[in-house]
Write a protein that holds these residues in place. Sequence first.
Motif, mmCIF file in Angstrom:
data_model
loop_
_atom_site.group_PDB
_atom_site.id
_atom_site.type_symbol
_atom_site.label_atom_id
_atom_site.label_comp_id
_atom_site.label_asym_id
_atom_site.label_seq_id
_atom_site.Cartn_x
_atom_site.Cartn_y
_atom_site.Cartn_z
ATOM 1 N N ALA A 1 -10.601 0.177 10.178
ATOM 2 C CA ALA A 1 -9.281 0.814 10.195
ATOM 3 C C ALA A 1 -9.120 1.707 11.413
ATOM 4 O O ALA A 1 -8.047 1.764 12.020
ATOM 5 N N VAL B 1 -2.456 -4.490 7.142
ATOM 6 C CA VAL B 1 -3.575 -4.571 6.203
ATOM 7 C C VAL B 1 -4.474 -5.759 6.544
ATOM 8 O O VAL B 1 -5.701 -5.666 6.467
ATOM 9 N N TYR C 1 -8.085 -2.772 -0.640
ATOM 10 C CA TYR C 1 -7.196 -2.117 -1.608
ATOM 11 C C TYR C 1 -7.982 -1.326 -2.653
ATOM 12 O O TYR C 1 -7.516 -0.296 -3.139
ATOM 13 N N MET D 1 0.837 -1.200 0.000
ATOM 14 C CA MET D 1 0.000 0.000 0.000
ATOM 15 C C MET D 1 0.870 1.247 0.000
ATOM 16 O O MET D 1 0.942 1.974 0.960
ATOM 17 N N ASP E 1 -3.573 3.094 -0.624
ATOM 18 C CA ASP E 1 -2.464 3.610 0.190
ATOM 19 C C ASP E 1 -2.919 3.734 1.637
ATOM 20 O O ASP E 1 -3.956 4.347 1.914
ATOM 21 N N LYS E 2 -2.162 3.153 2.573
ATOM 22 C CA LYS E 2 -2.541 3.164 3.985
ATOM 23 C C LYS E 2 -2.594 4.584 4.538
ATOM 24 O O LYS E 2 -3.398 4.890 5.418
#
Length: 204
Positions: free
Chosen positions: A20, A34, A49, A1, A54-55
Amino acid sequence: MNAPAAIRKGRKFDDVLAGARTIFMRDGFEGASVDDIARAAGVSKATLYSYFPDKRMLFMEIARHECNRMAEATLEVVDFSAPPREVMTTTATSLLRFLLSDFSLQMFRICAAESGRFPELGQAFYKSGPEMGRNRMVEYLKIAIARGELAADDPDMMAEQFSELCKAKLWTRAIFGVQTEFSDTEINDVVSEAVETTLARYGA
C-alpha cells in the motif's frame, strides 16, 4: 472500502503495508486502487479487506508506522543528557531529512489534496508525525529547562518554533518541486541556523 472497522493483524499484515505504501506514494490516495494495492502486496483482495476494510484506515496506519519508525531511529541517536546544542543538532538533522524524504513530501501533498473530503487523513498524519515529534521535543525541553540549560516559559511554543526553523528554505523548495536533491552542506546550514537562532533566544 468505505465503512470504518477495526484493523486486524495477521501473517501478511506487513506485506499489505509495504504494498500500500508503494501504491499510495505512486498514485496518491484517490488514485490508489484496491487491485493495485493487493497486487503490490502479493495478497488477495479478500486478505486485504480482512486487514483493512477501509482505505483511509490503511493510509493512516502507514502514516503511523512510518512516523514511529522515524521517531524511534531518532531516539536511538539522541542523548537527552547531552547539552542542548548537541541534542538540537541531532534532532534537527533527523527531522529535516525526514521532511525532505519522498515519503514525507508525498504524504503532505496527499493530505493537503484530500483535506476537504477526508480531513481525517491529515489529522492522522499530524498526530503521528508533527504532534508526536513536538511532544517528545517538549519532554526534552522541560528537562533542559529544569537543569538550567535553557530559559523558556512556554516549552510548547519553543518546540513549535524550533520545528518551523528546521523547515526554512529547503522544505518550501521541496514541497513545490523547485528542488529535488539536497546536499549535506545545505541541510547542515539550515540545521545550524535553526539551532543557533533557538539558543540565541532561549539559551540560559
